[in-house]
Write a protein that holds these residues in place. Sequence first.
Motif, PDB file in Angstrom:
ATOM      1  N   SER A 197       0.844  -1.182   0.000  1.00 40.70           N
ATOM      2  CA  SER A 197       0.000   0.000   0.000  1.00 40.70           C
ATOM      3  C   SER A 197       0.879   1.231   0.000  1.00 40.70           C
ATOM      4  CB  SER A 197      -0.899  -0.041   1.238  1.00 40.70           C
ATOM      5  OG  SER A 197      -0.712   1.080   2.051  1.00 40.70           O
ATOM      6  N   ARG A 202      -6.565  -7.653  -4.690  1.00 42.23           N
ATOM      7  CA  ARG A 202      -5.650  -7.114  -3.694  1.00 42.23           C
ATOM      8  C   ARG A 202      -4.586  -6.251  -4.335  1.00 42.23           C
ATOM      9  NH1 ARG A 202      -1.698 -10.631  -0.792  1.00 42.23           N
ATOM     10  NH2 ARG A 202      -0.380  -9.578  -2.305  1.00 42.23           N
ATOM     11  N   TYR A 208      -5.695  -2.701  -5.194  1.00 43.03           N
ATOM     12  CA  TYR A 208      -5.764  -1.801  -4.038  1.00 43.03           C
ATOM     13  C   TYR A 208      -4.641  -0.770  -4.112  1.00 43.03           C
ATOM     14  CZ  TYR A 208      -6.202  -0.490   0.909  1.00 43.03           C
ATOM     15  OH  TYR A 208      -6.387   0.189   2.078  1.00 43.03           O
ATOM     16  N   TYR A 264     -12.011  -1.193  -1.783  1.00 42.56           N
ATOM     17  CA  TYR A 264     -12.445  -2.507  -2.246  1.00 42.56           C
ATOM     18  C   TYR A 264     -13.828  -2.454  -2.887  1.00 42.56           C
ATOM     19  CZ  TYR A 264      -8.448  -5.087  -0.400  1.00 42.56           C
ATOM     20  OH  TYR A 264      -7.197  -5.585  -0.178  1.00 42.56           O
TER      21      TYR A 264
END
Lengths: 722, 78
Positions: free
Chosen positions: A65, A104, A107, A256
Amino acid sequence: MMAVRNPTIALVGNPNTGKTTLFNALAGMNQRVGNYPGVTVETKKGKLHIADRTLDLIDLPGTYSLAPRSPDEMVAVDVILGNNPSEPRPDVVVTIVDASNLERNLYLMTQVLELGVPVIIALNMVDVARSQGLKIDVDRLSQQLGVPIVPIQANRGVGLDALKSAIARVLESPACGRCPAFPDAFEHEVATLQACTGPTEPVYLIRRLVLDVGGYAEKRLGAKYGADLIDKMHAARQRLVQAGFTLAGIEARIRYAWIRKMTAGCIERPVERVVSWTDRLDKVLTHRILGTLIFLAVMFLVFETIFVVADPFMGWIKLGVGWIEETVASAMAAGPLRSLLVEGVIRGVGAVVVFIPQIVFLFAIIAVLEDCGYMARAAFLMDRLMARAGLNGKSFIPLLSSMACAVPGIMSARVIENPRDRLATILVAPLMSCSARLPVYSLLVAAFLPIEEYGWFVPGLVFFSLYLIGIILAPALAFVLKSTLLRGETPVFVMEMPLYKMPSAYTVLRRSFDAGRMFLKRAGTMILASMILVWAALYFPSGDFASRIETATQRLEGQRDELDEESIAAQEKKINELRSEWKAQSLLGQVGKWIEPAVEPLGWDWRIGMAALASFPAREVMVGTLGIIFGEGEGDAGEEEYRRTLGGALREARRPDGRAVFSVPVALSVLVFFALCCQCVSTLVVIKRETNTWRWPIFTFVYMTALAYVGAFLTYQIGCLF
Amino acid sequence: MLPELMPLEYLHAGQWADVAEVSGEPGWVSRLAEMGVRIGSRVRVVQGGSPCLLQIGDSRLSLRGDWAMQILVRPVAC
């Protein structure tokens, strides 16, 4: 005329998505890795050619992230924002996305979009996704996201041309994709806070300030704008919580939900999950008992292999160095210059270069373990053990890497988020036996515990035990540190297990090549400098020793045919005594004698003590110093080949009273000392750089030297009982 | 009737469940969410104990017991 800046392309992506492989495929040989070989923690740069244009390529650290909570993530955010003074802001960010784990990975991509740069998605591992029964409608996904998507297989080089033309197109007409919107109440708070900092701070950082409790944005903006901003931030968070937002969940929920909407109708999943190779392998390799046994076996094989497989290569290098020595010596007249060249430079560098094969093999093995995905399983297996030491499984990778070299090991400790764990790992990492200790280990083990006398398993076993010292002591010491100086609660341990895959030959070769080059560089500069200093300290004051030895040698050569063996031996002994006398009154000898009482309890004579002192710049200097002190003139014509090697010279070395300098307990005592000491300037410098204070390198040096002294003392005293 | 909530740690190896609640320090809740462990995601325990090995979506994570206690899940029959 001002040079026109090349357009800059940055690569971002989750760890284990093949980002480094893609970087290598794009940049080829044309790349500059950070200062040290090892795990990807430094920013790597390369050049990329598209048609007739040259682009700068930056490989950012792999992150999950861009909510900066670790130094890696902060580097990535700063580069993309253009906040990093040494890097221009990238013109295009290529986000590498693992197709088999699409949501994922997207993200991170939504955060990159939020930073306001043009993005291209390199959809990697499409083959893996397909084999799992996953179908992705690339065109539709690309349309919905508003971002170009290029399917690639980085490890096979598939799709790279398409990726390059996509980059060229985006450079022509840059456009930013859509990104998820935060609720109005949240954006209102962000706008209020930005009014305090002024418009120079990017909105992204202000959002992070609100979202990341205890994150980097808080620290950095707090330091810049003072307590006032922090108070306002707390108030803003308070209001948001009262309005029903949970700070920890808000971001994930929004992103998400957005990803779900964007991928709707683009992904088709198999009804039943396919049992993959990774599932099958994990059943065995992560098994508590079976997996641990396999792990230990792998480790043992690794060290047997580098000892046995590297051997012939080392033999060739030794022959080569010996030949150069002879050639130079016979071409020059006796004197300080010849002595400097032959005994200082050539022999010194030679004694270091000879260990390149072992280092290259070790790095290659570590690279294979990491690249095939096994390293993470090892960390998983080791977590239990590490938890007892107050560390976590992630500390295992820095510690294991430290077995190659503490420098990349300490740097790879950046993957540990908890600062206390990270510091504890950094401080104990140099205890792990690194490749610079290998020269000392293999010299002494081969000389004093050879296979011929003690059996095939003894050298391997001694090596294994020396490595075991670090493997046991590093966690033990970490435990002590964590329960005293670095006390705090045990952090949470989450780690991803990448899919197993074939290691890429390029990555493996590249890492071992870098390791070898790095080692040579050190041998060539810092180590050589200290070698020459040591040579000088051993040569001066030279008195008339050089000429007396030369005369005696010439006389002996002249009469050799007429004399019987006994008198030849007597004359040779005389020459050797002259040499030993010379060394004893040299500068090094004087200091050495002065410290002899301190090293006598370790079973060392002044010469070993001096060599240990002289190896402060780097452990491998020990070998070169021993070479200079003991490697001279044991020139028995009949056994010359044997005595060529330093090991032979060490076995021959005598004290003035005729006792051997080395015995097995002495050799073991030196080995244990070197397993534990911190004779390595590079390690200390890196610790300083990573902790930003001299306090920790000094601490490391002091505790390790004390530990080494006690360890060597016990080894010698106990060894003498047998 | 829905099955009772239980800590992730008490799931048997091979069992599937839906995440119902993640508590703890905000930084770590976010980190887990980034890695896919968030309310509603379906997990399977590949290997129990501490640390345990979890299958979440298409990725595998290893997680310590004390943390797995803070994740409440609802087991699903599969």
